[in-house]
Design a protein around this motif. Structure first.
Motif, PDB file in Angstrom:
ATOM      1  N   GLY A  25       0.784  -1.234   0.000  1.00 53.44           N
ATOM      2  CA  GLY A  25       0.000   0.000   0.000  1.00 53.44           C
ATOM      3  C   GLY A  25       0.810   1.275   0.000  1.00 53.44           C
ATOM      4  N   HIS A  26       2.128   1.180  -0.214  1.00 57.01           N
ATOM      5  CA  HIS A  26       2.964   2.383  -0.273  1.00 57.01           C
ATOM      6  C   HIS A  26       2.680   3.185  -1.544  1.00 57.01           C
ATOM      7  N   TRP A  27       2.383   2.490  -2.612  1.00 53.23           N
ATOM      8  CA  TRP A  27       2.065   3.121  -3.895  1.00 53.23           C
ATOM      9  C   TRP A  27       0.763   2.529  -4.415  1.00 53.23           C
ATOM     10  N   ALA A  28      -0.051   3.377  -5.029  1.00 54.29           N
ATOM     11  CA  ALA A  28      -1.310   2.936  -5.639  1.00 54.29           C
ATOM     12  C   ALA A  28      -1.266   3.326  -7.117  1.00 54.29           C
ATOM     13  N   PRO A  29      -0.876   2.393  -7.992  1.00 51.51           N
ATOM     14  CA  PRO A  29      -0.741   2.732  -9.407  1.00 51.51           C
ATOM     15  C   PRO A  29      -2.056   3.189 -10.040  1.00 51.51           C
ATOM     16  N   GLN A  30      -1.949   4.254 -10.799  1.00 56.37           N
ATOM     17  CA  GLN A  30      -3.056   4.759 -11.595  1.00 56.37           C
ATOM     18  C   GLN A  30      -2.779   4.378 -13.043  1.00 56.37           C
ATOM     19  N   GLU A  31      -3.817   4.042 -13.787  1.00 57.08           N
ATOM     20  CA  GLU A  31      -3.629   3.632 -15.178  1.00 57.08           C
ATOM     21  C   GLU A  31      -3.458   4.850 -16.076  1.00 57.08           C
ATOM     22  N   ILE A  32      -2.591   4.679 -17.072  1.00 52.53           N
ATOM     23  CA  ILE A  32      -2.335   5.727 -18.054  1.00 52.53           C
ATOM     24  C   ILE A  32      -1.835   5.065 -19.335  1.00 52.53           C
ATOM     25  N   SER A  33      -2.122   5.652 -20.474  1.00 51.04           N
ATOM     26  CA  SER A  33      -1.601   5.101 -21.731  1.00 51.04           C
ATOM     27  C   SER A  33      -0.169   5.587 -21.932  1.00 51.04           C
ATOM     28  N   SER A  34       0.647   4.750 -22.500  1.00 52.00           N
ATOM     29  CA  SER A  34       2.046   5.126 -22.728  1.00 52.00           C
ATOM     30  C   SER A  34       2.150   6.356 -23.630  1.00 52.00           C
ATOM     31  N   ALA A  35       1.214   6.505 -24.569  1.00 47.30           N
ATOM     32  CA  ALA A  35       1.243   7.662 -25.477  1.00 47.30           C
ATOM     33  C   ALA A  35       0.988   8.975 -24.738  1.00 47.30           C
ATOM     34  N   ALA A  36       0.281   8.914 -23.623  1.00 50.40           N
ATOM     35  CA  ALA A  36      -0.056  10.123 -22.868  1.00 50.40           C
ATOM     36  C   ALA A  36       1.049  10.584 -21.921  1.00 50.40           C
ATOM     37  N   LEU A  37       2.032   9.751 -21.663  1.00 49.38           N
ATOM     38  CA  LEU A  37       3.042  10.071 -20.657  1.00 49.38           C
ATOM     39  C   LEU A  37       3.796  11.381 -20.913  1.00 49.38           C
ATOM     40  N   PRO A  38       4.381  11.594 -22.107  1.00 55.37           N
ATOM     41  CA  PRO A  38       5.154  12.828 -22.298  1.00 55.37           C
ATOM     42  C   PRO A  38       4.334  14.110 -22.097  1.00 55.37           C
ATOM     43  N   VAL A  39       3.117  14.137 -22.589  1.00 54.40           N
ATOM     44  CA  VAL A  39       2.289  15.334 -22.434  1.00 54.40           C
ATOM     45  C   VAL A  39       1.858  15.508 -20.979  1.00 54.40           C
ATOM     46  N   THR A  40       1.404  14.420 -20.364  1.00 54.21           N
ATOM     47  CA  THR A  40       0.933  14.482 -18.979  1.00 54.21           C
ATOM     48  C   THR A  40       2.034  14.924 -18.027  1.00 54.21           C
ATOM     49  N   PHE A  41       3.258  14.443 -18.247  1.00 55.88           N
ATOM     50  CA  PHE A  41       4.337  14.732 -17.308  1.00 55.88           C
ATOM     51  C   PHE A  41       5.360  15.734 -17.844  1.00 55.88           C
ATOM     52  N   GLY A  42       5.077  16.344 -18.986  1.00 54.80           N
ATOM     53  CA  GLY A  42       5.850  17.489 -19.463  1.00 54.80           C
ATOM     54  C   GLY A  42       7.276  17.233 -19.861  1.00 54.80           C
ATOM     55  N   TYR A  43       7.517  16.151 -20.601  1.00 53.74           N
ATOM     56  CA  TYR A  43       8.868  15.915 -21.102  1.00 53.74           C
ATOM     57  C   TYR A  43       8.820  15.601 -22.593  1.00 53.74           C
ATOM     58  N   VAL A  44       9.954  15.803 -23.243  1.00 53.60           N
ATOM     59  CA  VAL A  44      10.078  15.592 -24.682  1.00 53.60           C
ATOM     60  C   VAL A  44      11.052  14.446 -24.909  1.00 53.60           C
ATOM     61  N   LYS A  45      10.584  13.398 -25.585  1.00 52.10           N
ATOM     62  CA  LYS A  45      11.449  12.237 -25.818  1.00 52.10           C
ATOM     63  C   LYS A  45      12.534  12.525 -26.848  1.00 52.10           C
ATOM     64  N   SER A  46      12.229  13.328 -27.853  1.00 50.74           N
ATOM     65  CA  SER A  46      13.201  13.630 -28.897  1.00 50.74           C
ATOM     66  C   SER A  46      13.297  15.131 -29.127  1.00 50.74           C
ATOM     67  N   PRO A  47      14.183  15.810 -28.376  1.00 55.21           N
ATOM     68  CA  PRO A  47      14.307  17.254 -28.486  1.00 55.21           C
ATOM     69  C   PRO A  47      14.680  17.748 -29.890  1.00 55.21           C
ATOM     70  N   CYS A  48      15.316  16.894 -30.683  1.00 57.87           N
ATOM     71  CA  CYS A  48      15.709  17.335 -32.022  1.00 57.87           C
ATOM     72  C   CYS A  48      14.486  17.660 -32.873  1.00 57.87           C
ATOM     73  N   LEU A  49      13.313  17.143 -32.501  1.00 54.83           N
ATOM     74  CA  LEU A  49      12.084  17.465 -33.224  1.00 54.83           C
ATOM     75  C   LEU A  49      11.568  18.848 -32.903  1.00 54.83           C
ATOM     76  N   LEU A  50      12.082  19.453 -31.833  1.00 55.02           N
ATOM     77  CA  LEU A  50      11.657  20.784 -31.409  1.00 55.02           C
ATOM     78  C   LEU A  50      12.785  21.812 -31.462  1.00 55.02           C
ATOM     79  N   GLN A  51      13.761  21.603 -32.309  1.00 52.01           N
ATOM     80  CA  GLN A  51      14.882  22.538 -32.366  1.00 52.01           C
ATOM     81  C   GLN A  51      14.394  23.958 -32.607  1.00 52.01           C
ATOM     82  N   ASN A  52      15.016  24.895 -31.908  1.00 48.49           N
ATOM     83  CA  ASN A  52      14.665  26.319 -32.079  1.00 48.49           C
ATOM     84  C   ASN A  52      15.227  26.850 -33.372  1.00 48.49           C
TER      85      ASN A  52
END
Length: 178
Positions: free
Chosen positions: A151-178
């Motif tokens: 009971g230390h952790w209670a996993p919540q379900e999430i789709s793998s595709a939603a992870l980067p947007v939900t948690f605010g990270y970019v898997k491939s920064p080269c796609l967002l080059q300035n």
């Protein structure tokens, strides 16, 4: 961040950023990606050779870890002197290692306080902590299962595709080059 890095940033403020040359795999290993590796495809493509060369030099790995951060767009980078070297992520920006005493550290050795636990459709377990978001290392899944059962952790379900947007990270920064 290392003092020598801060000094270099002040001395040379306009060094261009670097993309595609450094990767972090789902087990917390760093990879150097030369032109040949990059030409073989994306870091997480699974194509032989596309990851590049596994870094094994302990002092270099420690230096990268001490200078590993995220920018305000969720792109993770290694500050190499005055140059930002953006990191290609196979999974998440952090890889969690569970310690024998029940504490949690990221792949560079920083301690964390867990805030939430997530489970995707592939059975991968993720933790959101005060220091960021990451994947639980595969070797630590037995201990993680124990934490869930106790009971230390209670996993919540999430789709793998939603992870980067939900948690605010970019898997491939080269796609967002300035």
């Amino acid at each position: 961040m290392d003092d020598i890095v801060k000094q270099a940033m002040t001395k040379w403020p306009n060094v261009p950023d670097c993309y595609g040359w450094l990767g972090l795999d789902s087990r917390g290993n760093w990879y150097m990606r030369d032109d040949r590796a990059q030409a073989l495809g994306a870091f997480d493509s699974g194509k032989p050779g596309s990851k590049g060369s596994l870094l094994q030099h302990d002092k270099l790995i420690d230096f990268i870890g001490r200078n590993y951060h995220a920018d305000d767009q969720g792109r993770w980078f290694f500050q190499n002197g005055p140059q930002r070297v953006y990191v290609e992520l196979q999974a998440t920006p952090l890889i969690w290692r569970l310690q024998p005493d029940g504490s949690v550290k990221d792949h560079v050795g920083r301690s964390a306080s867990i805030q939430s636990c997530w489970l995707d459709e592939l059975g991968h377990l993720f933790l959101q902590a005060d220091t960021g978001f990451g994947l639980v290392h595969t070797q630590d899944m037995g201990q993680a299962a124990d934490a869930v059962e106790l009971g230390h952790w209670a996993p919540q379900e999430i789709s793998s595709a939603a992870l980067p947007v939900t948690f605010g990270y970019v898997k491939s920064p080269c796609l967002l080059q300035n």
